[in-house]
Design a protein around this motif. Structure first.
Motif, mmCIF file in Angstrom:
data_model
loop_
_atom_site.group_PDB
_atom_site.id
_atom_site.type_symbol
_atom_site.label_atom_id
_atom_site.label_comp_id
_atom_site.label_asym_id
_atom_site.label_seq_id
_atom_site.Cartn_x
_atom_site.Cartn_y
_atom_site.Cartn_z
ATOM 1 N N ASN A 127 1.548 -5.762 15.009
ATOM 2 C CA ASN A 127 2.161 -6.048 13.719
ATOM 3 C C ASN A 127 1.595 -7.273 13.026
ATOM 4 O O ASN A 127 2.212 -7.805 12.107
ATOM 5 N N SER A 128 0.457 -7.748 13.482
ATOM 6 C CA SER A 128 -0.164 -8.895 12.808
ATOM 7 C C SER A 128 -1.679 -8.734 12.839
ATOM 8 O O SER A 128 -2.240 -8.115 13.740
ATOM 9 N N TYR A 129 -2.305 -9.301 11.836
ATOM 10 C CA TYR A 129 -3.755 -9.195 11.711
ATOM 11 C C TYR A 129 -4.460 -10.075 12.741
ATOM 12 O O TYR A 129 -3.951 -11.137 13.114
ATOM 13 N N ILE A 130 -5.628 -9.624 13.158
ATOM 14 C CA ILE A 130 -6.457 -10.431 14.042
ATOM 15 C C ILE A 130 -7.074 -11.547 13.201
ATOM 16 O O ILE A 130 -7.688 -11.288 12.168
ATOM 17 N N ILE A 131 -6.883 -12.773 13.648
ATOM 18 C CA ILE A 131 -7.374 -13.945 12.927
ATOM 19 C C ILE A 131 -8.292 -14.734 13.851
ATOM 20 O O ILE A 131 -7.875 -15.166 14.929
ATOM 21 N N THR A 132 -9.536 -14.899 13.433
ATOM 22 C CA THR A 132 -10.462 -15.750 14.172
ATOM 23 C C THR A 132 -10.347 -17.176 13.637
ATOM 24 O O THR A 132 -9.754 -17.400 12.572
ATOM 25 N N GLU A 133 -10.930 -18.110 14.347
ATOM 26 C CA GLU A 133 -10.881 -19.496 13.887
ATOM 27 C C GLU A 133 -11.561 -19.658 12.532
ATOM 28 O O GLU A 133 -11.037 -20.349 11.651
ATOM 29 N N SER A 134 -12.693 -18.987 12.335
ATOM 30 C CA SER A 134 -13.388 -19.121 11.044
ATOM 31 C C SER A 134 -12.560 -18.479 9.918
ATOM 32 O O SER A 134 -12.492 -19.010 8.809
ATOM 33 N N MET A 135 -11.909 -17.354 10.194
ATOM 34 C CA MET A 135 -11.045 -16.727 9.188
ATOM 35 C C MET A 135 -9.877 -17.655 8.857
ATOM 36 O O MET A 135 -9.535 -17.827 7.681
ATOM 37 N N PHE A 136 -9.292 -18.233 9.888
ATOM 38 C CA PHE A 136 -8.162 -19.151 9.680
ATOM 39 C C PHE A 136 -8.585 -20.286 8.758
ATOM 40 O O PHE A 136 -7.882 -20.615 7.807
ATOM 41 N N ASN A 137 -9.736 -20.869 9.046
ATOM 42 C CA ASN A 137 -10.216 -22.003 8.243
ATOM 43 C C ASN A 137 -10.483 -21.606 6.798
ATOM 44 O O ASN A 137 -10.224 -22.393 5.880
ATOM 45 N N GLU A 138 -10.976 -20.396 6.574
ATOM 46 C CA GLU A 138 -11.198 -19.922 5.201
ATOM 47 C C GLU A 138 -9.880 -19.650 4.487
ATOM 48 O O GLU A 138 -9.688 -20.034 3.339
ATOM 49 N N LEU A 139 -8.960 -18.989 5.169
ATOM 50 C CA LEU A 139 -7.675 -18.652 4.564
ATOM 51 C C LEU A 139 -6.842 -19.903 4.284
ATOM 52 O O LEU A 139 -6.086 -19.939 3.311
#
Length: 156
Positions: A127-139
């Protein structure tokens, strides 16, 4: 008396956990965007598709919320409300519809948010999206912390 709860916070801030507590304690109906979008569309979509679909569901959830609130049923919107513009439009909608709204800001520090998001991604919650560290930093660049006049309750 029915109540609309609006949960604002970034990825990993604890919005859904808090929303589930409200859901249980208040017997409220909880709308979580991820819990609808992921089963229907999966995780892979362009940013444009994501925003179009998110907007569509938000409008439908708002229509249903009005019906529920009119029937004395409390509702929780676990959407994140990342930007001031999104929050402002939501407040405007609530005012236009004379909806009693409780604005809750989950003010979790970004390091904790990142740790939670990455840990959740590693266990791959359905029920949640896969978030990488680089995605987290961009978001993270997209999140606009609400000012004190934009929330009624702050959870740290």
């Amino acid at each position: 008396m029915s109540q609309l709860y609006m949960l604002c916070g970034f990825i990993g801030s604890g919005k859904t956990t808090y929303a589930k507590k409200i859901e249980k304690n208040e017997k409220a109906i909880r709308f979580s965007m991820d819990e609808w979008m992921i089963p229907l569309f999966g995780e892979s979509m362009s940013r444009i598709e994501f925003h179009e679909r998110h907007s569509f569901f938000e409008e439908k959830f708002k229509e249903i919320a009005i019906q529920l609130l009119n029937n004395n049923q409390s509702v929780i919107f676990d959407f994140g409300f990342w930007t001031k513009e999104h929050r402002s439009k939501f407040y405007e909608w609530a005012n236009e519809n004379e909806i009693n709204i409780k604005r809750i800001f989950l003010s979790t520090d970004m390091n904790t948010c990142k740790e939670r998001a990455i840990k959740r991604s590693e266990s791959h919650s359905k029920n949640s999206y896969i978030i990488t560290e680089s995605m987290f930093n961009e978001l993270k660049k997209l999140f606009e912390k609400p000012s004190e006049n934009e929330y009624d309750l702050r959870i740290s």
